[in-house]
Design an enzyme around this catalytic site. Structure first.
Site, PDB file in Angstrom:
ATOM      1  N   PRO A  94      45.121  46.664  45.568  1.00 55.00           N
ATOM      2  CA  PRO A  94      45.280  45.860  46.653  1.00 55.00           C
ATOM      3  C   PRO A  94      46.307  44.846  46.718  1.00 55.00           C
ATOM      4  O   PRO A  94      46.798  44.303  47.833  1.00 55.00           O
ATOM      5  CB  PRO A  94      43.875  45.181  46.798  1.00 55.00           C
ATOM      6  CG  PRO A  94      43.013  46.029  46.216  1.00 55.00           C
ATOM      7  CD  PRO A  94      43.771  46.691  44.892  1.00 55.00           C
ATOM      8  N   CYS A 144      36.978  40.529  43.836  1.00 53.37           N
ATOM      9  CA  CYS A 144      36.849  40.612  45.353  1.00 53.37           C
ATOM     10  C   CYS A 144      37.252  41.807  45.800  1.00 53.37           C
ATOM     11  O   CYS A 144      36.590  42.370  46.484  1.00 53.37           O
ATOM     12  CB  CYS A 144      37.580  39.371  46.038  1.00 53.37           C
ATOM     13  SG  CYS A 144      37.108  37.597  45.552  1.00 53.37           S
ATOM     14  N   HIS A 145      38.378  42.303  45.235  1.00 52.66           N
ATOM     15  CA  HIS A 145      38.790  43.373  45.846  1.00 52.66           C
ATOM     16  C   HIS A 145      39.451  44.475  44.818  1.00 52.66           C
ATOM     17  O   HIS A 145      39.862  45.488  44.877  1.00 52.66           O
ATOM     18  CB  HIS A 145      40.030  43.432  46.788  1.00 52.66           C
ATOM     19  CG  HIS A 145      39.565  42.744  48.189  1.00 52.66           C
ATOM     20  ND1 HIS A 145      39.700  41.196  47.860  1.00 52.66           N
ATOM     21  CD2 HIS A 145      38.939  42.877  49.214  1.00 52.66           C
ATOM     22  CE1 HIS A 145      39.113  40.605  49.132  1.00 52.66           C
ATOM     23  NE2 HIS A 145      38.698  41.824  49.888  1.00 52.66           N
ATOM     24  N   GLY A 146      39.352  44.000  43.644  1.00 56.06           N
ATOM     25  CA  GLY A 146      39.169  45.071  42.462  1.00 56.06           C
ATOM     26  C   GLY A 146      40.726  45.092  41.615  1.00 56.06           C
ATOM     27  O   GLY A 146      41.328  46.264  41.015  1.00 56.06           O
TER      28      GLY A 146
END
Length: 198
Positions: A167, A151-153
């Site tokens: 993140p 999703c955000h790495g």
């Protein structure tokens, strides 16, 4: 006022009887309210410990169970996976697991009771996504075995420790757990809990 003609014994009996009947009545009235404060059977079951039998769990494999509505992963790590823990330590945000994301008995580089077996809540600490298990290094996603949140790495090592500058701010959560036997794990109870007193 004259006390002549007053039966003191009868007065005491009536006072005691009235107080007793009043107390019983108050108990009957209070019982439903007190019961309403207690969790329902369904709520108790939702928070109940979960048993995981890992006898058939092969090296490198992951099994998922649900505890308190959350996915809990049990991974039997290979010796090669465990060797990477020291290699990646310098790249991690909290390699010593100082943040309270695990019970005290799992505050080690393995984040586990037994080195090969990782028990962890499979939820990213950024926005609650479910990371992907990557048992082998996979090119651009991970250089070492671990977990990757698409999703955000965010990247985590094979102990669920987050890499720096991701993140996700924290390592993934290790829930309380104990071993009932060599192959049976109870998720939701600390070691010593659930055992009969000697």
């Amino acid at each position: 006022m004259s006390k002549e003609g007053v039966d003191v014994g009868k007065r005491r009996f009536l006072t005691t009887a009235t107080a007793a009947v009043g107390g019983v009545g108050a108990a009957f009235v209070a019982t439903p309210f007190i019961k309403s404060w207690m969790p329902s059977a369904r709520a108790r079951a939702a928070g109940a410990p979960v048993e995981v039998n890992i006898a058939a769990l092969e090296e490198g494999a992951l099994v998922s169970v649900t505890w308190r509505g959350k996915p809990v992963w049990v991974v039997r790590r290979t010796p090669e996976m465990l060797e990477t823990l020291d290699e990646v330590a310098g790249e991690l945000a909290d390699p010593d697991s100082k943040a309270e994301q695990q019970p005290e008995y799992c505050q080690n580089k393995y984040r586990s009771i037994k080195e090969p077996v990782l028990v962890m809540v499979g939820i990213c600490t950024h926005l609650g996504c479910s990371p992907k298990y990557r048992p082998e290094a996979s090119g651009g996603q991970l250089d070492y075995p671990g977990f990757f949140c698409p999703c955000h790495g965010s990247h985590y090592d094979i102990s669920g420790r987050v890499y720096a500058s991701q993140p996700a701010p924290l390592n993934m959560v290790v829930p309380p757990h104990r071993y009932e036997s060599d192959d049976l794990i109870v998720v939701g109870e600390d070691p010593g809990q659930g055992e009969e007193a000697a």
